[in-house]
Design an enzyme around this catalytic site. Structure first.
Site, PDB file in Angstrom:
ATOM      1  N   GLY A 132      31.481  13.092   8.996  1.00  0.00           N
ATOM      2  CA  GLY A 132      31.321  13.085  10.539  1.00  0.00           C
ATOM      3  C   GLY A 132      31.544  11.786  10.907  1.00  0.00           C
ATOM      4  O   GLY A 132      30.669  10.894  10.836  1.00  0.00           O
TER       5      GLY A 132
ATOM      6  N   GLY B 245      32.574   9.974  13.477  1.00  0.00           N
ATOM      7  CA  GLY B 245      32.604   9.432  14.766  1.00  0.00           C
ATOM      8  C   GLY B 245      32.201   7.994  14.820  1.00  0.00           C
ATOM      9  O   GLY B 245      32.250   7.097  13.747  1.00  0.00           O
ATOM     10  N   ALA B 246      31.682   7.244  15.833  1.00  0.00           N
ATOM     11  CA  ALA B 246      31.365   6.148  16.084  1.00  0.00           C
ATOM     12  C   ALA B 246      30.280   5.688  15.091  1.00  0.00           C
ATOM     13  O   ALA B 246      30.376   4.618  14.377  1.00  0.00           O
ATOM     14  CB  ALA B 246      30.959   5.894  17.453  1.00  0.00           C
ATOM     15  N   VAL B 247      29.382   6.448  14.801  1.00  0.00           N
ATOM     16  CA  VAL B 247      28.046   6.061  13.868  1.00  0.00           C
ATOM     17  C   VAL B 247      28.502   6.017  12.513  1.00  0.00           C
ATOM     18  O   VAL B 247      28.538   5.110  11.672  1.00  0.00           O
ATOM     19  CB  VAL B 247      26.857   6.979  14.145  1.00  0.00           C
ATOM     20  CG1 VAL B 247      25.771   6.637  12.878  1.00  0.00           C
ATOM     21  CG2 VAL B 247      26.408   6.437  15.414  1.00  0.00           C
TER      22      VAL B 247
ATOM     23  N   ASN C 129      21.312  12.279  15.601  1.00  0.00           N
ATOM     24  CA  ASN C 129      20.259  11.918  16.657  1.00  0.00           C
ATOM     25  C   ASN C 129      19.322  13.370  16.433  1.00  0.00           C
ATOM     26  O   ASN C 129      19.596  14.049  15.925  1.00  0.00           O
ATOM     27  CB  ASN C 129      20.713  12.086  18.079  1.00  0.00           C
ATOM     28  CG  ASN C 129      21.387  10.630  18.489  1.00  0.00           C
ATOM     29  OD1 ASN C 129      20.772   9.699  18.306  1.00  0.00           O
ATOM     30  ND2 ASN C 129      22.662  10.932  19.302  1.00  0.00           N
TER      31      ASN C 129
ATOM     32  N   LYS D 214      12.963   7.240  19.040  1.00  0.00           N
ATOM     33  CA  LYS D 214      14.292   7.216  19.357  1.00  0.00           C
ATOM     34  C   LYS D 214      14.498   8.304  20.204  1.00  0.00           C
ATOM     35  O   LYS D 214      15.399   8.237  21.295  1.00  0.00           O
ATOM     36  CB  LYS D 214      15.235   7.083  17.994  1.00  0.00           C
ATOM     37  CG  LYS D 214      16.581   6.839  18.515  1.00  0.00           C
ATOM     38  CD  LYS D 214      17.488   6.921  17.267  1.00  0.00           C
ATOM     39  CE  LYS D 214      19.068   6.879  17.750  1.00  0.00           C
ATOM     40  NZ  LYS D 214      20.005   7.158  16.728  1.00  0.00           N
TER      41      LYS D 214
ATOM     42  N   ASN E  55      16.424   8.333  23.795  1.00  0.00           N
ATOM     43  CA  ASN E  55      17.572   9.061  24.117  1.00  0.00           C
ATOM     44  C   ASN E  55      17.498  10.083  25.334  1.00  0.00           C
ATOM     45  O   ASN E  55      18.574  10.228  26.083  1.00  0.00           O
ATOM     46  CB  ASN E  55      18.149   9.890  23.128  1.00  0.00           C
ATOM     47  CG  ASN E  55      18.818   9.235  21.891  1.00  0.00           C
ATOM     48  OD1 ASN E  55      19.474   8.169  22.167  1.00  0.00           O
ATOM     49  ND2 ASN E  55      18.803   9.427  20.707  1.00  0.00           N
TER      50      ASN E  55
ATOM     51  N   SER F 148      25.933   8.416  24.100  1.00  0.00           N
ATOM     52  CA  SER F 148      26.723   9.184  23.335  1.00  0.00           C
ATOM     53  C   SER F 148      26.984  10.784  23.972  1.00  0.00           C
ATOM     54  O   SER F 148      28.106  10.995  23.986  1.00  0.00           O
ATOM     55  CB  SER F 148      26.088   9.586  21.926  1.00  0.00           C
ATOM     56  OG  SER F 148      24.838  10.218  22.109  1.00  0.00           O
TER      57      SER F 148
ATOM     58  N   GLU G 271      25.004  16.661  22.509  1.00  0.00           N
ATOM     59  CA  GLU G 271      23.897  17.035  21.714  1.00  0.00           C
ATOM     60  C   GLU G 271      22.665  17.347  22.786  1.00  0.00           C
ATOM     61  O   GLU G 271      21.565  17.050  22.187  1.00  0.00           O
ATOM     62  CB  GLU G 271      23.725  15.868  20.649  1.00  0.00           C
ATOM     63  CG  GLU G 271      24.547  15.562  19.638  1.00  0.00           C
ATOM     64  CD  GLU G 271      24.189  14.473  18.800  1.00  0.00           C
ATOM     65  OE1 GLU G 271      23.804  14.878  17.588  1.00  0.00           O
ATOM     66  OE2 GLU G 271      24.302  13.497  19.230  1.00  0.00           O
TER      67      GLU G 271
END
Length: 297
Positions: free
Chosen positions: A7, A9-11, A102, A178, A182, A248, A260
């Site tokens: 995966g 993506g950005a992370v 997340n 966290k 979020n 995100s 998500e």
């Protein structure tokens, strides 16, 4: 170390790039356009102090995880089971699987499908994909990981690569903290299409965030998780540390993708229902984001 990122993506791309710059053999597993760009030019890593092309391997196939001593799972929470099933045939018996996702239950969902050691990580970083093969960093970047076989060695590797990492027994509380951050920011940023710095200046936003946090705290308590007293101050102060960051969820909606939200505000609603804890603010935000997603098709 041989590392696969499931995966990219950005992370996933951000962490993969830093680990590759530190000399580790990193393979990103991601979407075709992203993979093609990385193969052709390397990954562009853009931060406040860097703008570099990082050479590293990339693939669209989970088979690329074969031989990896560490696999970072960075897929969206809704894809956790599918990622585990895709990875399973290619993992060694001692491969450490680390969830950089997340939500509060991804590691447990991975453990239910994998025989390998699985650890949860709490990711504190603001990043975005600025285009295929291009990740942009906006702030922070530390990790908190739970004890697992090899966790201490992985923490040392990450820290040496510029990702400050701590092994902690308090990961579950940190994951819920966290999640609360979020839940307070993600849906509002997405619905308003505003970065955090502008978002918090709008009338009524701070009050809505306080309502969301209070509900998350009540649900967490019902789950046996005690959230820190300073969490309210952390939520209020987050925008100052990441003023230019879109959540995100906002990034997903702006790209026409499913978010998500079911694993953020939606999870709080479901757990609240299970425990008889009212969650009206989280319910409204979850419902509104789902309506926007459905309208976009």
């Amino acid at each position: 170390m041989t590392i696969a990122v499931m995966g990219a993506g950005a992370v996933g791309a951000y962490h993969g790039a830093l680990l590759a710059r530190a000399g580790h053999a990193v393979t990103l597993i991601g979407r075709p356009a992203h993979v093609d760009a990385v193969r052709a030019h390397g990954l562009r890593l853009q931060t406040a102090t860097l703008d570099v092309q990082v050479p590293l391997a990339a693939s669209t196939s989970p088979e690329a995880a074969r031989g990896a001593g560490l696999v970072l799972v960075c897929v969206k929470s809704g894809d956790t089971e599918a990622a585990a099933d895709a990875l399973r045939p290619h993992l060694g018996a001692d491969t450490l699987v680390l969830s950089l996702q997340n939500g509060v239950d991804n590691a447990a969902r991975l453990r239910a499908r994998l025989a390998q050691p699985v650890g949860a990580a709490v990711v504190y970083v603001a990043t975005e994909m600025a285009g295929p093969g291009h990740v942009r960093h906006h702030g922070r970047g530390e990790l908190l990981i739970e004890p697992a076989p090899g966790a201490a060695a992985v923490a040392a590797i990450f820290t040496a690569a510029g990702i400050p990492t701590t092994v902690s027994e308090d990961v579950q509380a940190a994951l819920w903290s966290k999640l609360t951050l979020n839940c307070a920011y993600n849906a509002l940023s997405a619905l308003a299409r505003q970065p955090y710095g502008r978002l918090v200046q709008a009338p009524g936003v701070a009050a809505v965030m306080r309502d969301v946090v209070a509900e998350c705290r009540a649900v967490a308590a019902a789950e046996g998780v005690r959230l820190p007293a300073e969490l309210d101050a952390s939520v209020a102060g987050l925008a100052a540390t990441m003023p230019g960051q879109f959540s995100s969820t906002a990034q997903d909606l702006m790209r026409g993708r499913r978010s998500e939200i079911d694993h953020l505000n939606g999870l709080v609603v479901r757990r609240g229902e299970a425990h008889g804890v009212p969650t009206p603010a989280n319910r409204v935000l979850h419902t509104l984001v789902r309506l926007v997603e459905d309208a976009a098709g």
